[in-house]
Design an enzyme around this catalytic site. Structure first.
Site, PDB file in Angstrom:
ATOM      1  N   GLU A 129     -34.446 -65.346 -68.212  1.00  0.00           N
ATOM      2  CA  GLU A 129     -34.170 -66.521 -69.060  1.00  0.00           C
ATOM      3  C   GLU A 129     -35.448 -67.023 -69.722  1.00  0.00           C
ATOM      4  OE1 GLU A 129     -32.311 -68.271 -70.926  1.00  0.00           O
ATOM      5  OE2 GLU A 129     -31.018 -69.366 -69.550  1.00  0.00           O
ATOM      6  N   THR A 182     -33.568 -71.828 -78.692  1.00  0.00           N
ATOM      7  CA  THR A 182     -33.777 -72.827 -77.643  1.00  0.00           C
ATOM      8  C   THR A 182     -35.211 -73.359 -77.697  1.00  0.00           C
ATOM      9  OG1 THR A 182     -32.136 -71.794 -76.256  1.00  0.00           O
ATOM     10  CG2 THR A 182     -33.708 -73.202 -75.142  1.00  0.00           C
TER      11      THR A 182
HETATM   12  N1  HSE Z   1     -31.217 -77.130 -70.807  1.00  0.00           N
HETATM   13  C1  HSE Z   1     -31.585 -76.200 -71.829  1.00  0.00           C
HETATM   14  C2  HSE Z   1     -31.868 -76.953 -73.109  1.00  0.00           C
HETATM   15  C3  HSE Z   1     -30.480 -75.227 -72.013  1.00  0.00           C
HETATM   16  O1  HSE Z   1     -31.045 -77.793 -73.469  1.00  0.00           O
HETATM   17  O2  HSE Z   1     -32.895 -76.709 -73.726  1.00  0.00           O
HETATM   18  C4  HSE Z   1     -30.724 -74.197 -73.082  1.00  0.00           C
HETATM   19  O3  HSE Z   1     -29.533 -73.495 -73.342  1.00  0.00           O
END
Ligand code: HSE
Length: 307
Positions: A129, A182
């Site tokens: 990830e 992201t």
């Molecule tokens: N918690 C993470 C974010 C998840 O919101 O950046 C990314 O899919």
């Protein structure tokens, strides 16, 4: 013991409105398929990728990186081949990289006779990830591996809590076909937040967890609110406010950004309402020139499964 396993590795919704980087839940109708095969030749090889153009080099592929982390730690007397049938579009906000990162380690663990528990698997999957999001977070991985709703109590050391899933809860999703990385949607977030927002947010996380435990749908509705992240990230998602108001008007309990977007999720108290919500949000995007997909899914309480 079997030499090959085929799995369904599901899409997931991270954050669940108020629980940035800690809450997540698992979807059922959307996910990748993967085949993991034991080989005599040592090492990790990605031998097939269908659906999207992703690297075959194991060190550059999230499924490969998590597999290598687990492989180097366990040092088994065999190697593994990985085939990825990618259905979840990368950059969609529904855990595309997590499905790959979790799928490879889940499959290897099964072929080795389950030496690792789910928390240990999540730990290795976090290495994969991290390649995609530039940070080790487990809020998509945990629901993919454990199923249902999960809360990452701590990332280091990793501690995952499994939360109950109220039986009537259904998810609706819209995935506008634009890509949001992201890493980029994390970069726009503030480093500090006002105390009043922090208080509102942790009150909502606490009440959402309580609502899941008591199947209190009204309280779920009152808790699916994000005052910290949504104001920043919604600017990256065209027509977010219109989708949200249409979804709430159609009866959704709540509506928020799925993970880092661009997907938007809603939760509803029945499949019938979830489908009404789907119709309402489709109307919003139908008036734009942006391509989109919508889904209705029950909450997948099993997580990754052998198929
Ligand atoms: N918690 C993470 C974010 C998840 O919101 O950046 C990314 O899919």
């Amino acid at each position: 013991m079997s030499k090959e396993i085929k799995i369904f590795s599901p899409a997931t919704v991270a954050n669940v409105a108020c629980g940035f980087d800690v809450l997540g839940f698992c979807l059922d109708t959307i996910g990748d398929e993967m085949v993991i095969r034991k080989t005599e030749e040592k090492g990790i090889k990605i031998t097939k990728i269908e659906g999207y153009d992703l690297p075959f080099d194991a060190e550059q592929n999230v499924a490969g990186v998590s597999a290598l982390a687990m492989y180097n730690d366990l040092q088994p007397d065999c190697g593994f081949e990985i085939e990825i049938y990618k259905k979840i579009k990368p950059g969609s906000g529904i855990g595309s990289s997590s499905a790959s990162a979790a799928g490879s380690v889940f499959g290897m663990n099964a072929l080795l006779g389950y030496p690792l528990n789910k928390t240990e698997l999540t730990n290795f999957a976090m290495k994969g990830e991290a390649l995609a999001s530039k940070c080790e977070h487990a809020d998509n991985l945990a629901p993919a591996i454990f199923g249902g709703f999960t809360l990452v109590k701590s990332a280091c050391p990793l501690q995952i809590l499994e939360l109950p899933t109220p039986t009537d809860l259904f998810a609706t999703l819209i995935h506008p076909q634009i890509e949001i990385k992201t890493s980029e949607s994390r970069a726009i977030l503030p480093k500090e937040i006002p105390l009043s927002n922090a208080i509102a947010q942790w009150a909502n996380v606490g009440s959402l967890v309580h609502a899941l435990h008591t199947s209190d749908y009204d309280l779920i509705k009152d808790s699916l609110i994000d005052v910290v992240i949504e104001p920043y990230r919604k600017q990256l998602i065209p027509h977010f406010d219109d989708v949200k108001s249409a979804a709430l008007k159609a009866g959704a309990l709540g509506c928020a950004i799925s993970g880092s977007g661009p997907s938007i999720f809603m939760l509803s108290k029945s499949e019938v309402i979830a489908k009404e919500v789907e119709k309402a949000i489709r109307k919003v995007y139908a008036t734009t020139d942006i391509k989109f997909e919508t889904y209705v899914s029950k909450i997948n309480v099993e997580g990754i499964r052998v198929i």
